[in-house]
Motif scaffolding. Sequence first.
Motif, short mmCIF file in Angstrom:
data_model
loop_
_atom_site.label_atom_id
_atom_site.label_comp_id
_atom_site.label_asym_id
_atom_site.label_seq_id
_atom_site.Cartn_x
_atom_site.Cartn_y
_atom_site.Cartn_z
N ARG A 134 1.27 -1.39 -0.02
CA ARG A 134 0.14 -0.15 -0.01
C ARG A 134 0.89 1.40 0.02
NH1 ARG A 134 0.27 -2.89 5.11
NH2 ARG A 134 0.22 -1.10 6.80
N HIS A 135 1.89 1.50 1.08
CA HIS A 135 3.16 2.50 0.59
C HIS A 135 3.94 2.81 -0.77
CE1 HIS A 135 2.19 2.60 5.03
NE2 HIS A 135 2.69 1.42 5.14
N PHE A 136 3.55 1.45 -1.27
CA PHE A 136 4.26 1.67 -2.76
C PHE A 136 3.08 2.60 -3.54
CE2 PHE A 136 4.95 -0.54 -6.81
CZ PHE A 136 5.52 0.08 -7.96
N ILE A 137 2.01 2.03 -2.98
CA ILE A 137 0.65 2.11 -4.66
C ILE A 137 1.22 3.58 -4.21
CG2 ILE A 137 -1.99 1.73 -4.44
CD1 ILE A 137 -1.09 -0.77 -3.83
N MET A 138 0.73 4.48 -2.75
CA MET A 138 0.14 5.81 -2.68
C MET A 138 1.75 6.39 -3.46
SD MET A 138 -2.22 5.59 -1.19
CE MET A 138 -2.48 7.55 -0.67
N SER A 139 2.74 6.21 -2.61
CA SER A 139 3.68 7.09 -3.16
C SER A 139 4.18 7.04 -4.85
CB SER A 139 5.58 6.27 -2.86
OG SER A 139 5.44 5.08 -3.25
N SER A 140 3.94 5.93 -5.58
CA SER A 140 3.49 6.24 -6.83
C SER A 140 2.29 6.78 -7.50
CB SER A 140 2.96 4.44 -7.18
OG SER A 140 4.28 3.48 -7.28
N ILE A 141 0.99 6.67 -6.34
CA ILE A 141 0.33 7.56 -6.86
C ILE A 141 0.89 9.37 -7.14
CG2 ILE A 141 -2.06 8.45 -6.25
CD1 ILE A 141 -3.07 6.44 -5.47
N ARG A 142 1.40 9.76 -5.92
CA ARG A 142 1.89 11.14 -5.59
C ARG A 142 2.83 11.33 -6.54
NH1 ARG A 142 2.10 9.49 -0.01
NH2 ARG A 142 4.09 9.27 -0.26
N GLY A 143 3.92 10.37 -7.36
CA GLY A 143 4.63 10.49 -8.11
C GLY A 143 4.43 10.60 -9.63
N ASP A 144 3.21 9.70 -9.48
CA ASP A 144 2.19 10.38 -10.97
C ASP A 144 1.34 11.38 -11.44
OD1 ASP A 144 1.57 9.66 -13.18
OD2 ASP A 144 -0.55 8.25 -12.52
N LEU A 145 1.37 11.53 -9.95
CA LEU A 145 0.66 13.16 -10.22
C LEU A 145 1.13 14.69 -10.22
CD1 LEU A 145 -1.96 12.84 -6.58
CD2 LEU A 145 -2.45 12.89 -9.87
N LYS A 146 2.57 13.90 -9.41
CA LYS A 146 4.06 15.04 -10.17
C LYS A 146 4.46 15.03 -10.91
CE LYS A 146 4.84 15.06 -4.94
NZ LYS A 146 5.66 14.78 -3.86
N GLY A 147 4.75 13.78 -11.38
CA GLY A 147 6.15 13.57 -12.65
C GLY A 147 4.70 13.93 -14.10
N ARG A 148 3.62 14.18 -13.97
CA ARG A 148 3.04 14.38 -15.28
C ARG A 148 2.96 16.14 -15.82
NH1 ARG A 148 -3.01 11.52 -14.94
NH2 ARG A 148 -3.44 12.19 -16.88
N PHE A 149 3.64 16.20 -14.94
CA PHE A 149 3.40 17.51 -15.24
C PHE A 149 4.88 18.95 -14.57
CE2 PHE A 149 -1.24 16.82 -15.33
CZ PHE A 149 -1.44 17.66 -16.84
N VAL A 150 5.85 17.77 -15.11
CA VAL A 150 7.04 18.06 -14.05
C VAL A 150 7.19 19.58 -14.86
CG1 VAL A 150 9.36 18.27 -14.47
CG2 VAL A 150 7.34 15.80 -13.47
N ARG A 151 8.14 20.36 -14.24
CA ARG A 151 7.78 22.11 -14.58
C ARG A 151 6.82 22.74 -15.58
NH1 ARG A 151 14.59 21.27 -17.42
NH2 ARG A 151 15.60 19.89 -16.02
N SER A 152 5.80 21.72 -15.62
CA SER A 152 4.59 23.19 -15.73
C SER A 152 4.17 24.17 -14.40
CB SER A 152 3.75 21.96 -15.53
OG SER A 152 2.45 22.66 -15.91
N ARG A 153 4.28 25.04 -14.90
CA ARG A 153 3.63 26.21 -14.47
C ARG A 153 2.38 25.98 -13.51
NH1 ARG A 153 6.96 30.63 -14.92
NH2 ARG A 153 9.14 30.14 -15.36
N LEU A 154 1.14 25.57 -14.17
CA LEU A 154 0.17 25.25 -13.61
C LEU A 154 0.25 24.01 -13.28
CD1 LEU A 154 -2.40 26.61 -16.52
CD2 LEU A 154 -1.62 28.20 -14.13
N GLY A 155 0.72 23.01 -13.62
CA GLY A 155 0.93 21.46 -12.73
C GLY A 155 -0.35 20.96 -13.02
N GLY A 156 -1.09 20.52 -11.37
CA GLY A 156 -1.79 20.12 -11.34
C GLY A 156 -3.08 20.61 -12.18
N LEU A 157 -3.78 21.70 -12.11
CA LEU A 157 -4.45 22.60 -12.56
C LEU A 157 -4.95 22.26 -13.63
CD1 LEU A 157 -3.93 26.24 -11.70
CD2 LEU A 157 -5.71 24.63 -10.59
N TRP A 158 -4.29 21.29 -14.65
CA TRP A 158 -3.98 21.11 -16.06
C TRP A 158 -4.88 19.45 -16.46
CZ3 TRP A 158 -3.68 23.96 -20.21
CH2 TRP A 158 -2.33 24.90 -20.10
N PHE A 159 -5.23 18.99 -14.62
CA PHE A 159 -6.07 17.41 -14.76
C PHE A 159 -7.66 18.33 -14.35
CE2 PHE A 159 -2.24 15.99 -11.85
CZ PHE A 159 -2.41 14.92 -12.36
N ILE A 160 -8.10 19.62 -14.25
CA ILE A 160 -9.10 20.06 -14.59
C ILE A 160 -9.62 21.31 -15.84
CG2 ILE A 160 -11.02 21.32 -13.23
CD1 ILE A 160 -8.64 21.20 -10.41
#
Length: 261
Positions: free
Chosen positions: A9-35
Amino acid sequence: MFRSLWQYRHFIMSSIRGDLKGRFVRSRLGGLWFILHPLAQAVIFSIVLSEVLKARLPDTDSPAAYPIYLLSGMAAWTLFSEILMRSMTVFIEQAPVMKKIAFPRLCLPVIVGGTALINHLLLLIALFIIFIFLGHIPGRALVLLPIGIILIAAIGFGLGVILGVMNVFIRDVAQIMMIVLQLWYWLTPIVYPANVLPEEYSFILRLNPITPIVALYQDALLFNKWPSPEGLIMPAVLGFVSMAFAMIFFRRASPELVDVL
């Protein structure tokens, strides 16, 4: 399999965090692009259909009714399509990781599903803010949204795992499903109300398991109506059956996945 998922479960949670961060690395708006991506598509549809083509919902005179109807349906469909499409390709995308690291392979679609659920919750928050600006506040039927989320996640995850395993062995599966999903989208009453279809084609909506879930979103967010329990039987059965079959199918095929990749 479930015990191993809990142990990792800890591997899954850390991978989810890494996936969310990695999809928009160096993006100014970051996670806002999900929306912003699904919102932009829904806003374009709203402007073109409600303002240019003068599309209106029957039995309501509110100018904001159609955009809310469309945004609600788009939210449900976006969650379903994201879980299904990403689960279908995750084994191929993560082939290098699967060959180097020992972990339960079922973690990969679970990570995809967790990321999609977080994206969906952020999108719902954005929708509520938009609804307030439109002068619309959802009623008590809003509490039913978790039922729709669970049903969508079950169907998307079950079908996604089955098709994902098949896609490892037959790469045409993903290409075919992209076409099927486009057709499936237009056979779901998201852009149009269900009652505008001619009677001879209404059976298509009754056979579509996503139709009652999309209607649940639209009824809860726009009309403040409680859905018919009978209408949710088919999605619930499909979600349970697809999840069960996905577990059996994945367990039998998993020893060969890495070899084929």
